[in-house]
Design a protein around this motif. Structure first.
Motif: not given
Ligand code: SF4
Length: 262
Positions: A84, A86-88, A90-91, A93, A137-138, A166, A204
């Motif tokens: 992905c 992104f690097r939110c 809470f995730c 990733n 993921e997206l 997303h 985000r």
């Molecule tokens: S929450 Fe979604 S957009 Fe954010 S890092 Fe995880 S998979 Fe990627």
């Protein structure tokens, strides 16, 4: 693969890259991460031909049975990409990024033809299949890839379709192409109705306007959305919760919620 081979041959597997292994003396072998697989098309497609050799372990008993990929399967899950952009916070990733630093490109994409081949196999094998769900993921980050996929999917698969997108990657041309192809339902992360929480707490950068635009397109193209929200957030106060409620009430069209608790 290396682990399976080592287990089959009764070889030592404690030095295989990507594994942490607790040894009999209590010490832990912490091996390097593997390089990320770059060419996803080189990976074998799922093989449904020999399901009699499937086993399930449940309640400490082992049965010779295939509980999921059997003749009654109506819905099929697949992925077209790994990673992905992104690097939110809470995730998972956000953890994978530093873990795999220097180990290759994080975001990798299968070719359209490779994905269509998998879906054709599934459709041919499972006669009751009526819908598929892309669990990337997206989905649909790149429009030219998506456009080619939509054309081939409509012609060769034609089943009801679901994916996750997303808000920053939702555009009218993408939703129009997907709706024409058979997109029925979509999942999209909103997480909080408060811009400050999204940016400062979750990492985000998705302004309200981008989310509203995506929701407007889903309504226009008759795609039913499910929105992800993270509630019970100790970093939000009662006013923030109220703002989230009012923000959700502004979104056009009907939707369902997928609610998580922080
Ligand atoms: S929450 Fe979604 S957009 Fe954010 S890092 Fe995880 S998979 Fe990627």
């Amino acid at each position: 693969m290396q682990l399976v081979e080592a287990l089959c041959n009764k070889d030592d597997y404690s030095n295989i890259p990507g594994l942490w292994v607790k040894k009999s003396d209590g010490s832990i072998a912490k091996n390097e991460m593997l390089m990320l697989t770059e060419n996803l098309d080189a990976l074998p497609l799922p093989d449904f031909r020999n399901m009699q050799s499937s086993y399930v372990i449940e309640n400490e008993k082992c049965r010779n049975e295939e509980p999921y990929y059997n003749d009654s399967l109506t819905h099929y899950n697949f992925i077209t990409a790994r990673g992905c952009p992104f690097r939110c916070d809470f995730c998972s990733n956000s953890i994978f990024y530093p873990m795999f630093k220097g180990k290759g490109r994080i975001l990798r994409q299968r070719s359209v033809d490779n994905v269509i081949k998998e879906l054709k196999n599934a459709k041919q094998h499972f006669k009751k299949l009526s819908s598929v769900s892309c669990n990337d993921e997206l989905f649909g980050l790149d429009f030219s890839w998506l456009n080619e996929f939509c054309e081939k999917y409509k012609k060769e698969i034609g089943l009801s379709f679901h994916c996750d997108m997303h808000p920053s990657y939702v555009t009218e041309e993408k939703i129009a192409a997907l709706a024409k192809m058979g997109l029925q339902t979509i999942s999209m992360g909103i997480q909080s109705g408060v811009e400050r929480t999204r940016l400062e707490v979750f990492g985000r950068n998705t302004p309200d306007s981008i989310i509203l635009n995506a929701a407007t397109l889903f309504k226009k193209y008759k795609v039913f959305p499910s929105y992800d929200l993270i509630l019970d957030n100790p970093l939000e106060n009662e006013e923030d919760v109220r703002k989230t409620l009012y923000f959700m009430l502004q979104l056009p069209g009907r939707f369902s919620l997928n609610v998580s608790v922080l």
